[in-house]
Design a protein around this motif. Structure first.
Motif, short mmCIF file in Angstrom:
data_model
loop_
_atom_site.label_atom_id
_atom_site.label_comp_id
_atom_site.label_asym_id
_atom_site.label_seq_id
_atom_site.Cartn_x
_atom_site.Cartn_y
_atom_site.Cartn_z
N HIS A 212 -5.71 -5.91 22.59
CA HIS A 212 -4.28 -5.60 22.82
C HIS A 212 -3.53 -6.90 23.05
CE1 HIS A 212 -1.18 -2.83 25.02
NE2 HIS A 212 -0.61 -4.02 24.83
N HIS B 122 0.31 -9.19 21.89
CA HIS B 122 1.60 -9.31 21.20
C HIS B 122 1.80 -10.81 20.94
CE1 HIS B 122 2.98 -5.27 23.04
NE2 HIS B 122 2.01 -5.62 23.86
N LYS C 38 0.03 -6.99 17.60
CA LYS C 38 1.03 -5.95 17.36
C LYS C 38 2.33 -6.56 16.85
CE LYS C 38 -0.65 -3.60 21.51
NZ LYS C 38 -1.49 -2.56 20.93
N HIS D 61 1.00 2.70 24.39
CA HIS D 61 1.29 2.12 25.70
C HIS D 61 1.78 3.31 26.52
CE1 HIS D 61 1.75 -1.70 23.47
NE2 HIS D 61 1.80 -2.34 24.62
N HIS E 128 -2.72 0.44 29.42
CA HIS E 128 -2.04 0.25 30.73
C HIS E 128 -2.52 1.35 31.68
CE1 HIS E 128 0.66 -3.04 29.79
NE2 HIS E 128 1.01 -2.43 28.68
N ASP F 66 -3.14 -8.38 26.74
CA ASP F 66 -1.74 -7.96 26.57
C ASP F 66 -0.85 -9.19 26.36
OD1 ASP F 66 0.41 -6.23 26.32
OD2 ASP F 66 0.68 -5.93 28.47
FE FE Z 1 1.38 -4.37 25.42
#
Ligand code: FE
Ligand code: DI6
Length: 405
Positions: free
Chosen positions: A70, A72, A139, A240, A263, A315
């Motif tokens: 996960h 970004h 992502k 999410h 999460h 994340d």
């Molecule tokens: Fe995220």
């Protein structure tokens, strides 16, 4: 001379964490070409095993290459100003409501060219690789229009072509409401379903579809529409969910067979039961919990009891988790959430792979892909115990040595 595809490499006397557990005895490991050819206890290693191998040395802790399921990683701009505002008392949600947060990154990402985004993301991914990552999910979600989302996904794909790492891409069109759709979130979801998902699928740019199910983002019903569109295009889904409040997004995602719910600090018993039923992975993101100074703990003990596999990921993003160090997440998962070091490691290897639809990867066993890390640590738990860059002694990606010698 054996050619590189048949080259045999031998490690002796290594402590092996195999993706699920630490093997009880010192092991000998042989790779051949892109695969793990043998995994045997040292006391059973004989001449035949050693035959024709190049000696890679002895000792150390071997794990599967880390799987960061996960991130970004592709974005323009930075959010240090928001960091300072939060330290002065503003909440993540307040900042988002006044058009900052994710939307400030959207402005910078839309303005950046594909080449600029690539140049910005590359050192971030190099940092993950230097800390042992061999598979990473990236992502979209800072473009929020068709062209900008595709631009982000192309950058993610190019990163995987240019660096020795496996990149799995996820379309996160339903991340935030872009300013041009203010007051018309259903209209934006129409765009995601009717244009973004089809365009990303046709271009072969998305391996999965994600949503942000939250009061400051999209409702359960809106996220469900995105999942229906993803299913129609044959794409797996994830969410999410339950990060800042309990809306029931996880249970809905599980009913759609989600690979994961991520999460989940506010997840309740019904959500856990739905995940178990669906075989979804719980992705634990301690970096965001830490950065936002959250206090609501994810229900680790209940997930463990229910047998829901837990993954751990960075994340990595400019707002809620500007932390580009996977082994730090192992430490935070243990310290903040009381995962055991073994659970945290399994979360960043075998279970991380399952969260990406790559069940069976992130393991050390005969026949598995040779994505491996050898670490200078006292034991597998040592990786979670200390936070110390530079412990990676060797890294193999698809059988090729990319780090160390
Ligand atoms: Fe995220
Ligand atoms: N939750 C997160 O932690 C990231 N996205 C999301 O939906 C944060 C994204 C950001 O703040 O830029």
């Amino acid at each position: 001379m054996p050619n590189s595809t048949s080259k045999r490499r031998l490690w002796r006397d290594v402590r092996v964490f195999d993706g699920l557990r630490t093997l009880p005895e010192p092991m000998a490991v042989v790779t051949e070409g892109t695969r793990i050819a043998s995994l045997v206890a040292m006391r059973d290693a004989d001449e035949n095993l050693v035959e024709g191998c190049s000696d890679m040395g002895r000792g150390g802790v071997m794990t599967p290459g880390l799987v960061d399921c996960h991130t970004h990683l592709v974005f323009g701009g930075g959010r240090a100003d928001e960091f300072e505002a939060r330290l002065e008392g503003a909440s993540y949600e307040e900042i988002a409501r006044r058009g900052g947060g994710i939307l400030s990154t959207v402005r910078a990402t839309r303005e950046a060219s594909e080449e600029e985004l690539l140049a910005l993301a590359r050192p971030r991914l190099e940092a993950l690789i230097a800390d042992g990552v061999t598979t990473v999910e990236i992502k979209s979600g800072y473009g929020l229009d068709v062209a900008s989302e595709l631009k982000m996904l192309r950058v993610a794909r190019r990163l995987g072509e240019e660096l020795p790492v496996r990149v799995v891409t996820t379309l996160l069109g339903a991340h935030a409401l872009p300013p041009e759709f203010k007051g018309d979130s259903d209209g934006y979801i129409d765009l995601v379903c009717r244009e973004m998902v089809p365009a990303a699928t046709q271009a072969g740019l998305a391996d999965a579809v994600d949503v942000f199910c939250e009061k400051i983002a999209f409702s359960v019903a809106q996220c469900e529409r995105v999942f229906v569109a993803a299913e129609a295009h044959g794409l797996p889904i994830k969410a999410h969910a339950e990060q800042l409040s309990n809306l029931g997004g996880t249970a809905m995602a599980a009913r759609h067979g989600a690979l994961s719910a991520d999460h989940i600090e506010y997840l309740d018993a019904a959500g856990i039961a739905a995940m178990r039923e669906a075989g979804s992975v719980a992705v634990i993101l301690p970096g965001a919990f830490h950065t936002l100074r959250e206090t609501q703990q994810p229900p680790i003990a209940a997930l463990r009891k229910a047998g829901v596999p837990m993954a751990v990921a960075t994340d990595a993003n400019p707002g809620s988790s500007p932390l580009f160090m996977p082994t730090l997440m192992l430490n935070l998962a243990c310290t903040l959430f009381r995962l055991t070091p073994q659970e945290a490691l399994a979360g960043m290897t075998a279970h991380g792979a399952t969260a990406l639809g790559l069940a069976g990867q992130g393991r050390i066993r005969e026949g598995a892909e040779a994505d491996l890390c050898l670490w200078n640590v006292e034991s597998p738990a040592g990786l979670a115990y200390a936070v110390q860059p530079g412990r990676l002694r060797q890294r193999l990606f698809q059988g090729e040595l990319t780090h160390g010698n």
